[in-house]
Every structure is written in C-alpha cells, then in structure tokens.
Design an enzyme around this catalytic site. Structure first.
Site, PDB file in Angstrom:
ATOM      1  N   ASP A  97     -19.135   6.860  50.626  1.00  0.00           N
ATOM      2  CA  ASP A  97     -19.202   5.451  51.000  1.00  0.00           C
ATOM      3  C   ASP A  97     -18.169   5.122  52.094  1.00  0.00           C
ATOM      4  O   ASP A  97     -17.412   5.998  52.527  1.00  0.00           O
ATOM      5  CB  ASP A  97     -18.958   4.617  49.720  1.00  0.00           C
ATOM      6  CG  ASP A  97     -19.795   3.356  49.677  1.00  0.00           C
ATOM      7  OD1 ASP A  97     -20.187   2.863  50.747  1.00  0.00           O
ATOM      8  OD2 ASP A  97     -20.048   2.853  48.565  1.00  0.00           O
ATOM      9  N   ASP A 156     -26.703  -2.899  51.667  1.00  0.00           N
ATOM     10  CA  ASP A 156     -27.348  -2.626  50.370  1.00  0.00           C
ATOM     11  C   ASP A 156     -28.681  -3.353  50.140  1.00  0.00           C
ATOM     12  O   ASP A 156     -28.858  -4.504  50.515  1.00  0.00           O
ATOM     13  CB  ASP A 156     -26.405  -3.042  49.237  1.00  0.00           C
ATOM     14  CG  ASP A 156     -25.232  -2.095  49.120  1.00  0.00           C
ATOM     15  OD1 ASP A 156     -25.025  -1.275  50.044  1.00  0.00           O
ATOM     16  OD2 ASP A 156     -24.519  -2.167  48.105  1.00  0.00           O
TER      17      ASP A 156
HETATM   18  C1  GAL Z   1     -21.808   0.247  48.335  1.00  0.00           C
HETATM   19  C2  GAL Z   1     -22.978   1.202  48.474  1.00  0.00           C
HETATM   20  C3  GAL Z   1     -23.796   1.125  47.210  1.00  0.00           C
HETATM   21  C4  GAL Z   1     -22.927   1.512  46.029  1.00  0.00           C
HETATM   22  C5  GAL Z   1     -21.685   0.637  45.978  1.00  0.00           C
HETATM   23  C6  GAL Z   1     -20.714   1.116  44.923  1.00  0.00           C
HETATM   24  O1  GAL Z   1     -21.020   0.292  49.478  1.00  0.00           O
HETATM   25  O2  GAL Z   1     -23.735   0.871  49.608  1.00  0.00           O
HETATM   26  O3  GAL Z   1     -24.924   1.967  47.313  1.00  0.00           O
HETATM   27  O4  GAL Z   1     -22.570   2.867  46.139  1.00  0.00           O
HETATM   28  O5  GAL Z   1     -21.017   0.618  47.220  1.00  0.00           O
HETATM   29  O6  GAL Z   1     -19.542   0.374  44.878  1.00  0.00           O
END
Ligand code: GAL
Length: 389
Positions: free
Chosen positions: A158, A214
């Site tokens: 991430d 997301d």
């Molecule tokens: C976001 C990511 C999600 C999930 C989340 C967890 O940045 O795009 O898919 O992994 O963090 O905190």
C-alpha cells in the site's frame, strides 16, 4: 596453435563461461518466474472484514474456498489485508498480532498450502500502513525476506504515510527484493494510481498495480471505477495487470444485475479477481456470480489482452475484449435507469458470420440477425456474450 592446444583452450573457455554464468547469475529473477500469467484470482479480507482479521478467519476462508467450489474454478490466493501486524522486534523483524494470529503466519501458510491454495499478506511502502500499523519503509528487504521465510506467496503493498517519497523508487526496492527472494512471490502494487503505475509498474517488478482509489459496495462507485478504465489496455500483459480494485460481489450493496456488470467489466478488463465477501456464508446467487466459469474464462483468457470501450451514448456502453481463439468477449452495458434494447454490429470485430455466440450469464447460445446481435439489457445490467470466429 596446434589442434591440441586449441581444444584445451576451448574446454577452458567453456568451463570459465559456464561457471562464471553460475557465479554471477542472481537467484531466479521475478521475470523468469513467470508469475501471474493470467490475472491473480483469490480472496482478500479488506472489503468485508477491514481490521477484523484473524488466523481463524483465514483458515475458515481457505476451507470455504475449497468447499464452495471457488478453488475448482480458479480462485487460489487467500490474502490477509491490513491489521495483521502490531510491532517490530528488536532486530526489526515485523511481528504478527499474537492474539489474532497465535500460531504465526508460517503455520497459517502451511495450512493454506495444505488446501492447495496460496497465502497473501499486506504491507505499506510508507512509514505506517493505512490503519497505522508498522509500514515497511526502510525495512523493504527485511520484510520481503521475512514473508519468504514464512512461505508467503503474494504481497500487496500500500501507499499510506508515504509523503515525500517517490512510488517508482520505493516500489523498486520491493521488486528487487522479491526478485532475489528464496521463493516466488506475486507483487501487487497498491498506490491507487498515483504517478501512473501502469507506466512503471512492470519495470519495478509489479505483477499488478491499482489504477484507482478504493472501491466500495455501491453501483455508483464500482461503475465509476470500472468504466473509467478504457485506454489502459496497452499497459497490461501476462504477468503485469491493471488492477481496478477487489470485488464487492456478495457484500449486499448491489443488485444481481449490478454485480453481473461488476464481474463482466472486471473480466473484460483482465482484472485480478479477488473476492471481498464472506466465503463462509454465501447465498446461491453470490456463488453463481463468483463461480461462473464462462465469465472467468474471459478474465483468464491466455492471450492476456485487456478490453476497451468501442461505443458509448447516453449511458449505454459497448466494450470488447479480443481472445486467444480469435473470438471476442462483448459486453453491452446499460448504465441508464431503464431497461433498453441494445445491439452490436459484428462488423466492428470483423466476425460477420460467427460460428457461435454464447450468452455467458444465461449459459446458452444466441444468434445474430443481419450481421448484428441485439438483446434487451436490464437497467444497470449487462448482456455479456462470447463471439466465436
Ligand atoms: C487502502 C487500500 C485498501 C486496503 C486499505 C487497508 O489504501 O487501497 O485496498 O488495503 O488501504 O487499510
């Protein structure tokens, strides 16, 4: 030079070259390992469970992936997302939450492997993960080696708390570490499209890269993401996929037609298919949506060529994806609020006399008239067909 001497020289040279090749060659490079030749398929904890992850959930999900029939149609990875990690040991090694993962990640990997499946894990290239767990910044190689020692098969990385860092530079550190790791690891870049990872993701060893922020379990968000993907096809190829985010199928926020749109669009996009629902308690409808092998065959087509939009008007869109057998997947999408008849001129794909047209959701052969395929498309739904040469 006498023949004898030239022979000795040749043998000596041969020995030197072959042995020096052995010396200088690093362990199999990621590219030699030919991972993710079709888009990765599996499950990830985030969309449904967020931080509520545990080894119990992961074991039960692995069990359900097998018993539901998902494994049989190609789902393979069981991926733990954020919140499994709590701290670092004195030597910097990342530590899994001892309450939620009392047996540790290695034992969990063994369990998942015993089911014929693979285990994925999550970290962040910045200083902390999005949920403020320890990030991998300045621990890139150490963390990859830890995952490899735990027999992990997939890592999602991430981009939270990465202010001032350059994604291409940071992700390359992981890519290089993965290329040298003691086992093959699929490398999933998750920086939400920041600095166009489709331009450099493959170069740094990524097997997939998120192209957007997301998803959530609404038709608005899913369709906004999915339909904005046209134009990225040239950046995708076997081993290197555009990733419009994980599936929401089965989480309850969309109708069957809307989830059919979600699955069909992701299949046309050659997107990773990572289910994001509770596999332990699926309705028959959800199972049918996720395990439609005719739809999955489009996503997993060996040509690995992503599809694109060929027509758009007033909320109606036609997308096509070329397939290895010379045929095409065609999606007639109705984003408008009412049912409507849509038609597709087969000349557009140069197959005026198809040997067969197959409706992939209805599992039946359909036919064209006067060189066109026409069908009623429900509101927010799709007609998804495969046209054979
Ligand atoms: C976001 C990511 C999600 C999930 C989340 C967890 O940045 O795009 O898919 O992994 O963090 O905190």
């Amino acid at each position: 030079m006498t023949t004898r001497w030239s022979k000795i020289l040749a043998v000596l040279l041969g020995f030197l070259t072959s042995s020096s090749i052995l010396w200088i060659q690093p362990k199999a490079a990621a590219s030699d390992r030919a991972l993710a030749q079709t888009p990765p398929m599996g499950w990830n904890s985030w969309n449904k469970f967020a931080c509520d992850v545990s080894e119990k959930l992961i074991r039960e999900t692995a069990d359900a992936m097998v018993s539901s029939g998902m494994k049989a149609v190609g789902y393979e990875f069981v991926n733990i997302d954020d919140c499994w990690q709590v701290s670092r040991a004195a030597d910097g090694t990342i530590v899994a939450d001892p309450e939620r993962f009392p047996g540790g990640i290695k034992a969990l990997a063994e369990y998942v492997h015993s089911k014929g499946l693979k285990l994925g894990i999550y970290t962040d290239a910045g200083r902390m993960t999005c949920q403020k767990r320890p990030g991998s910044y300045e621990h890139e190689v150490q963390d990859i080696n830890t995952y490899a020692a735990w027999d992990v098969d997939y890592v999602k990385i991430d981009w939270c708390f990465a202010e001032g860092l350059d994604p291409e530079v940071q992700y390359k550190k992981f890519g290089d570490a993965i290329a040298r790791a003691s086992r093959p690891i699929v490398f999933s870049i998750c920086n939400w499209g920041v600095k166009a990872p489709w331009r450099w993701g493959a170069r740094v060893g990524g097997n997939s890269w998120r192209t957007t922020d997301d998803i959530n379990d609404t038709y608005d968000r899913m369709s906004l993401i999915g339909f904005s993907q046209s134009g990225l096809a040239e950046f995708s190829s076997p081993g290197h996929w555009n990733d419009p985010d994980m599936l929401e199928v089965g989480n309850g926020g969309m109708t069957r037609d809307q989830y059919r749109t979600h699955m069909a669009l992701w299949a046309i996009l050659a997107a990773p298919l990572l289910a994001g629902n509770d596999l332990r308690s699926m309705t028959a409808e959800t199972k049918e949506l996720l395990t439609n092998s005719e739809v999955i065959a489009i996503d997993q087509d060996p040509k690995g060529k992503q599809g694109h939009r060929v027509w758009e008007e007033g909320g109606l869109e036609t997308w096509v994806r070329p397939l290895a057998d010379g045929g095409y997947a065609v999606g007639l999408f109705n984003r408008s609020g009412q049912a409507i008849q849509m038609s597709f001129d087969l000349k557009k794909i140069g197959i005026e006399h198809p040997s067969k047209i197959r409706d992939l959701w209805e599992h039946k052969d359909v036919s064209a008239e006067n060189g066109a395929y026409a069908a009623d498309v429900p509101r927010f739904g799709v007609k998804f067909v495969r046209v054979y040469k």
